[in-house]
Enzyme design. Structure first.
Site, PDB file in Angstrom:
ATOM      1  CB  SER A 281      21.505   5.366  20.367  1.00 23.02           C
ATOM      2  OG  SER A 281      20.687   5.441  21.522  1.00 23.02           O
ATOM      3  CG  ASN A 282      19.571   9.528  23.432  1.00 27.51           C
ATOM      4  OD1 ASN A 282      19.864   9.647  24.618  1.00 27.51           O
ATOM      5  ND2 ASN A 282      18.745   8.577  23.010  1.00 27.51           N
TER       6      ASN A 282
ATOM      7  CB  CYS B 262      13.756  -9.073  20.844  1.00 24.06           C
ATOM      8  SG  CYS B 262      13.176  -8.573  22.479  1.00 24.06           S
TER       9      CYS B 262
ATOM     10  CB  CYS C 129      12.129   6.072  18.371  1.00 25.75           C
ATOM     11  SG  CYS C 129      10.927   7.311  17.875  1.00 25.75           S
TER      12      CYS C 129
ATOM     13  CG  ASP D 152       9.395   6.797  22.337  1.00 19.10           C
ATOM     14  OD1 ASP D 152       9.180   6.780  23.569  1.00 19.10           O
ATOM     15  OD2 ASP D 152      10.382   6.244  21.812  1.00 19.10           O
TER      16      ASP D 152
END
Length: 392
Positions: free
Chosen positions: A80-81, A350, A203, A141
Site C-alpha cells: 500500500s506504500n 474498524c 493517512c 503522520d
C-alpha cells in the site's frame, strides 16, 4: 517579517571534477553557485521517515548533492506504500524502508553518504541523534512523533522543516527555536496542544492522493536547500497551506506565543497526545475480543450484530460478511445508535481497532453494556481468519 537567514552550513573545501560535472546546473545559478554547492556537500540532514513525504524529499536532496543524509525508519515496505512512496519499488515489498531508500539514493548519487537509523524515534534517543546533524526534516503522520521531533529539536538547538498531508491538502513550515534575530518559533507556537484522539485520521485511515506528497515534499526539500545555503526567505514564521482541489497556496503568519511553557525535557508523547482517548481505553477493558473469539462466536450461532464503524469508502473496498455499516461519526453524533439492535451483542470493528474502541465508548454510554470491539480490526481478522481477503 523577513526570514532571510545566514547559511546553516560552512562550505566544503572543494568540489571534485565529477561533482562539478554532476551539479553544473546548480553551479551556474548566481544565487547558489560553487559556494552554495560546497555548503550542500558539507551538510548533514536527517530525514524522519522514508514514507510519503520522506521518499521524494530524500531523492531530491540526494540528487542535489547533500553530502550526508540520515534516514530514521524502523518500518518495512508494504504494498500500500507504493502509491505514494516513490523511493520504493515492487521488489522492495517486505524490505526495510531505510535500506530500500538507501539503495535508491545510491543509485541516483553514489557521491554522498547515507546513514541508516533503523529505530523507533523516542525520548531516549532523539536529542542525541539530532545533535549529529545540521538540519532535521519531519514528514511523519502522527502527532506523538511530531511533538517529540519539535521538542527534541528545541533541546538540541536544531532547525527543522516540517510537512504534513491529508487527502487533497498539505502544509509545510520551518521551525527553529534558536533562530537568530529573535525570529525563533517552534511547532507548539502553531499547535500548542494536540487535537483530541481520533479527530484527525492518519493517512492509513483518511487516505491521501499520492501525488500530493510530491508537492509538499518539494517545498520541504527547497526549504532545506535554502536553509543550508542561506539563499532566499524561508518559511520560518509562516505556515504554507496547499489545497490541490482549488490549486491554491496561501501562507499564515506564525508568531511566538509567550504563554507557551518553555521546553526543558522530553515527555511521554503517546500519553501527551492521548493516542487512544481515556474513555475509549476504559471502554475496551474487558470488552475486547480477538479474531479467533469472533470466529468461535459466529460458528456457535451466538446472536451477534457485527457493526463496521469505518467510513463508507472503506466498506466499499472490503468488509466482513454479515456486517452492518454504521460509521463512527454517526455513532458519536447519536444518529447511529438507533440502528443498533437491542436483542443481540454488538461487535464493533474498524480497520485496526482504534476507531472501534472510540465508538465502543459511545455505545456503552448509550446503555449497550454488553457491546465489545474486535482487537486489531479487519486487518487482524484478515491475517488470522481470512488470509485471502482483500486488504488496503
Amino acid at each position: 517579517m523577513s526570514t532571510s537567514l545566514p547559511p546553516l552550513v560552512e562550505p566544503a573545501s572543494a568540489l571534485s571534477r565529477e561533482e562539478v560535472a554532476r551539479y553544473s546546473r546548480h553551479l551556474i545559478i548566481p544565487d547558489l553557485g560553487v559556494d552554495g554547492q560546497k555548503r550542500l556537500k558539507n551538510a548533514r540532514v536527517l530525514v524522519i521517515g522514508a514514507g510519503g513525504l520522506g521518499a521524494p524529499t530524500l531523492l531530491y536532496l540526494a540528487a542535489a548533492g547533500v553530502g550526508t543524509i540520515g534516514i530514521v525508519d524502523f518500518d518495512v515496505v508494504d504494498e500500500s506504500n507504493l502509491q505514494r512512496q516513490v523511493i520504493h519499488g515492487v521488489a522492495d515489498v517486505g524490505r526495510s524502508k531505510a535500506q530500500s531508500a538507501r539503495d535508491s539514493i545510491v543509485a541516483i548519487n553514489p557521491l554522498i553518504r547515507v546513514r541508516l537509523h533503523e529505530l523507533r524515534l523516542a525520548p531516549s534517543n532523539a536529542v542525541d541523534l539530532f545533535k549529529q546533524y545540521d538540519l532535521i526534516l519531519d514528514g511523519t503522520d502522527n502527532f506523538a512523533t511530531r511533538y517529540l521531533v519539535n521538542d527534541a529539536a528545541v533541546l538540541a538547538g536544531k532547525p527543522y522543516v516540517w510537512g504534513s498531508i491529508y487527502r487533497f491538502e498539505g502544509q509545510a513550515s520551518v521551525f527553529w527555536e534558536d533562530a537568530p534575530d529573535g525570529l525563533g518559533v517552534n511547532y507548539r507556537d502553531l499547535y500548542p496542544e494536540p487535537p483530541p484522539p481520533g479527530m484527525v485520521p492518519s493517512c492509513a485511515e483518511g487516505g491521501v492522493l499520492g501525488i500530493i506528497c510530491a508537492s509538499v515534499a518539494s517545498v520541504m526539500g527547497t526549504e532545506a536547500i535554502k536553509l543550508i545555503t542561506g539563499i532566499g526567505e524561508t518559511l520560518l514564521g509562516r505556515l504554507l497551506v496547499y489545497d490541490a482541489l482549488e490549486m491554491s497556496y496561501r501562507t499564515i503568519t506564525i508568531r511566538k506565543d509567550p504563554s507557551t511553557p518553555k521546553i526543558t525535557e522530553l515527555v511521554d508523547y503517546e500519553q501527551f497526545c492521548g493516542v487512544v482517548a481515556d474513555d475509549a481505553a476504559q471502554a475496551a477493558k474487558g470488552s475486547t475480543i480477538t479474531p479467533r473469539e469472533l470466529r468461535d462466536w459466529l460458528d456457535s450461532g451466538r446472536k451477534l450484530a457485527l457493526i463496521d464503524v469505518r467510513d463508507p469508502v472503506e466498506w466499499d473496498i472490503v468488509h466482513i460478511d454479515g456486517a452492518q455499516l454504521i460509521p463512527k461519526s454517526l455513532i458519536n453524533s447519536g444518529e447511529g445508535l438507533a440502528k443498533l439492535p437491542q436483542d443481540r451483542t454488538a461487535v464493533l470493528y474498524c480497520k485496526t481497532g482504534v476507531r472501534s474502541a472510540e465508538a465502543l465508548a459511545a455505545v456503552k454510554k448509550a446503555g449497550f453494556s454488553d457491546a465489545v470491539h474486535l482487537q486489531g480490526g479487519i486487518v487482524a481478522w484478515a491475517k488470522q481468519m481470512q488470509p485471502d481477503m482483500v486488504m488496503y
